[in-house]
Motif scaffolding. Structure first.
Motif, PDB file in Angstrom:
ATOM      1  N   THR A 177       0.831  -1.208   0.000  1.00 32.38           N
ATOM      2  CA  THR A 177       0.000   0.000   0.000  1.00 32.38           C
ATOM      3  C   THR A 177       0.865   1.258   0.000  1.00 32.38           C
ATOM      4  OG1 THR A 177      -1.588  -1.258   1.301  1.00 32.38           O
ATOM      5  CG2 THR A 177      -1.945   1.117   1.141  1.00 32.38           C
ATOM      6  N   ARG A 178       1.959   1.237   0.745  1.00 33.11           N
ATOM      7  CA  ARG A 178       2.855   2.392   0.779  1.00 33.11           C
ATOM      8  C   ARG A 178       3.408   2.692  -0.609  1.00 33.11           C
ATOM      9  NH1 ARG A 178       7.440   1.798   5.043  1.00 33.11           N
ATOM     10  NH2 ARG A 178       5.798   2.518   6.465  1.00 33.11           N
ATOM     11  N   ASP A 205      -4.671  -5.057   7.846  1.00 32.77           N
ATOM     12  CA  ASP A 205      -4.172  -4.123   8.861  1.00 32.77           C
ATOM     13  C   ASP A 205      -2.959  -3.354   8.345  1.00 32.77           C
ATOM     14  OD1 ASP A 205      -6.104  -4.742  10.697  1.00 32.77           O
ATOM     15  OD2 ASP A 205      -4.871  -6.151  11.843  1.00 32.77           O
ATOM     16  N   GLY A 206      -2.088  -4.035   7.596  1.00 34.69           N
ATOM     17  CA  GLY A 206      -0.946  -3.343   6.999  1.00 34.69           C
ATOM     18  C   GLY A 206      -1.383  -2.282   6.012  1.00 34.69           C
ATOM     19  N   LEU A 211      -2.148   3.638   4.890  1.00 33.70           N
ATOM     20  CA  LEU A 211      -3.019   4.780   4.579  1.00 33.70           C
ATOM     21  C   LEU A 211      -3.030   5.767   5.741  1.00 33.70           C
ATOM     22  CD1 LEU A 211      -6.102   3.065   2.858  1.00 33.70           C
ATOM     23  CD2 LEU A 211      -4.164   4.237   1.776  1.00 33.70           C
ATOM     24  N   SER A 212      -3.111   5.254   6.956  1.00 34.29           N
ATOM     25  CA  SER A 212      -3.124   6.122   8.129  1.00 34.29           C
ATOM     26  C   SER A 212      -1.844   6.934   8.232  1.00 34.29           C
ATOM     27  CB  SER A 212      -3.334   5.284   9.390  1.00 34.29           C
ATOM     28  OG  SER A 212      -3.298   6.094  10.546  1.00 34.29           O
ATOM     29  N   VAL A 218      -9.370   5.701   5.415  1.00 33.46           N
ATOM     30  CA  VAL A 218      -9.736   4.370   4.928  1.00 33.46           C
ATOM     31  C   VAL A 218     -11.219   4.381   4.574  1.00 33.46           C
ATOM     32  CG1 VAL A 218      -9.933   1.927   5.496  1.00 33.46           C
ATOM     33  CG2 VAL A 218      -7.985   3.247   6.349  1.00 33.46           C
ATOM     34  N   ASP A 219     -11.518   4.138   3.301  1.00 34.66           N
ATOM     35  CA  ASP A 219     -12.900   4.103   2.830  1.00 34.66           C
ATOM     36  C   ASP A 219     -13.389   2.653   2.872  1.00 34.66           C
ATOM     37  OD1 ASP A 219     -15.313   4.153   1.504  1.00 34.66           O
ATOM     38  OD2 ASP A 219     -14.597   5.407  -0.161  1.00 34.66           O
TER      39      ASP A 219
END
Length: 342
Positions: A177-178, A205-206, A211-212, A218-219
């Motif tokens: 995601t990063r 969770d990762g 995103l956080s 988070v949608d």
């Protein structure tokens, strides 16, 4: 050479006669249980096996009684990552002079009840299981026969008393995601695995953590649970792409699901990665040969399998082992990701 009962008594070990006395059965019945004979009533067998386990009875067997086999047990052999695990187990087993027996049994959580009778008859050097857990009875019966076992666990987090080899699923979700965030994506969908598998939740969770950290909300509409297969990836991706505000990138919880995402993009006349970036998970060999070559999270499946066999060897020698070994995951960037609209 086998120890006699008198030798056992001198060494302070439990004897078959003592087990038989506690269980209220004959020595021959205890011997039948140890030999995996099926002509023992189930309640009697369970009672004897419980006592053998409680007293940590370990039968000294001659090399001629033990088959030079490593048993590898899956719930599903028809998967691309299963082949990677097989190759890893075969390599390590061959180095130790053993062959590999493949068995398909049960569900993704545990092997089926019919499997245990066969393995007790085969008497392998050890058992490698690709499951999330083992029923207490299975653990007890294997231990009572001094058959070591290790779980290769891409699926979850086994109980503390079960030796296992896994990988860093949370970190895999994070780096995937990063990568998409760093490319400039903000609408990032995820198709993780089944919601009852801990690896699926860890990768999710990762994803949320990445995103956080980037300050991206988070949608919930962008989160889907899949089945790790191509068809499930395609169907979940179509749901995401048909949203009023669809994602510009999708992180899939397996390479097979990622292939389903690519197919969904084609069905919606979207180009990968120009219109939609896609990241997979596992880094199976197929990932580098599809078009475009798949950006994915490398899960060291062959190394996990080799480590599991080496752990079996140490268990057979009664050497100390790390109960839970977790190997690192890493991102492999190829051609299926790009800046939004790129």
């Amino acid at each position: 050479m086998l120890l006699t009962m008198r030798d056992d008594e001198k060494l302070g070990r439990i004897t078959l006669a003592q087990v038989a006395h506690e269980a209220g059965v004959s020595v021959s019945t205890v011997s039948k249980v140890l030999n995996g004979r099926q002509d023992v009533a189930a309640p009697t067998r369970v009672r004897v096996e419980r006592l053998l386990d409680e007293h940590a009875y370990r039968r000294t067997t001659s090399a001629s009684r033990e088959a030079p086999l490593i048993e590898l047990v899956f719930h599903e052999l028809e998967s691309v990552w299963a082949l990677e695990l097989i190759r890893g187990v075969e390599k390590a087993a061959k180095a130790g002079g053993a062959s590999v027996v493949l068995t398909e049994s049960g569900t993704r959580q545990a092997p089926g009840p019919e499997w245990i009778e066969g393995v007790l008859q085969r008497r392998p050097r050890g058992v490698v299981l690709v499951f999330s857990a083992l029923p207490a009875e299975v653990k007890q019966r294997l231990r009572s026969r001094s058959i070591p076992f290790v779980i290769i666990d891409p699926a979850g987090d086994p109980e503390p008393d079960v030796p296992s080899v896994g990988s860093a699923n949370w970190n895999g979700g994070l780096v995937a995601t990063r990568h998409l965030v760093q490319l400039g994506h903000r609408r990032i969908g995820i198709i993780t695995g089944p919601d009852d598998m801990l690896c699926s939740l860890a990768r999710l969770d990762g994803y949320r953590s990445a995103l956080s950290m980037a300050g991206v909300p988070v949608d919930p509409d962008l989160v889907r649970y899949g089945d790790f297969h191509v068809e499930g990836g395609r169907e979940r991706a179509l749901e995401l792409l048909d949203l009023r505000d669809p994602p510009t990138a999708i992180f899939a919880g397996s390479d097979l699901q990622a292939l389903g995402v690519v197919e969904a993009a084609r069905l919606r006349d979207l180009r990968v990665p120009a219109d939609l970036s896609v990241v997979g998970y596992d880094d199976v060999p197929l990932a580098q040969w599809v078009s475009p070559a798949l950006t994915t999270v490398h899960q060291p499946l062959r190394q996990m399998a080799e480590e599991a066999v080496q752990m079996l060897v140490r268990l057979r020698l009664q050497e100390p082992v790390t109960t839970r070994l977790e190997l690192a995951t890493s991102l492999v960037v190829r051609e299926s990701t790009a800046v939004p609209g790129g």
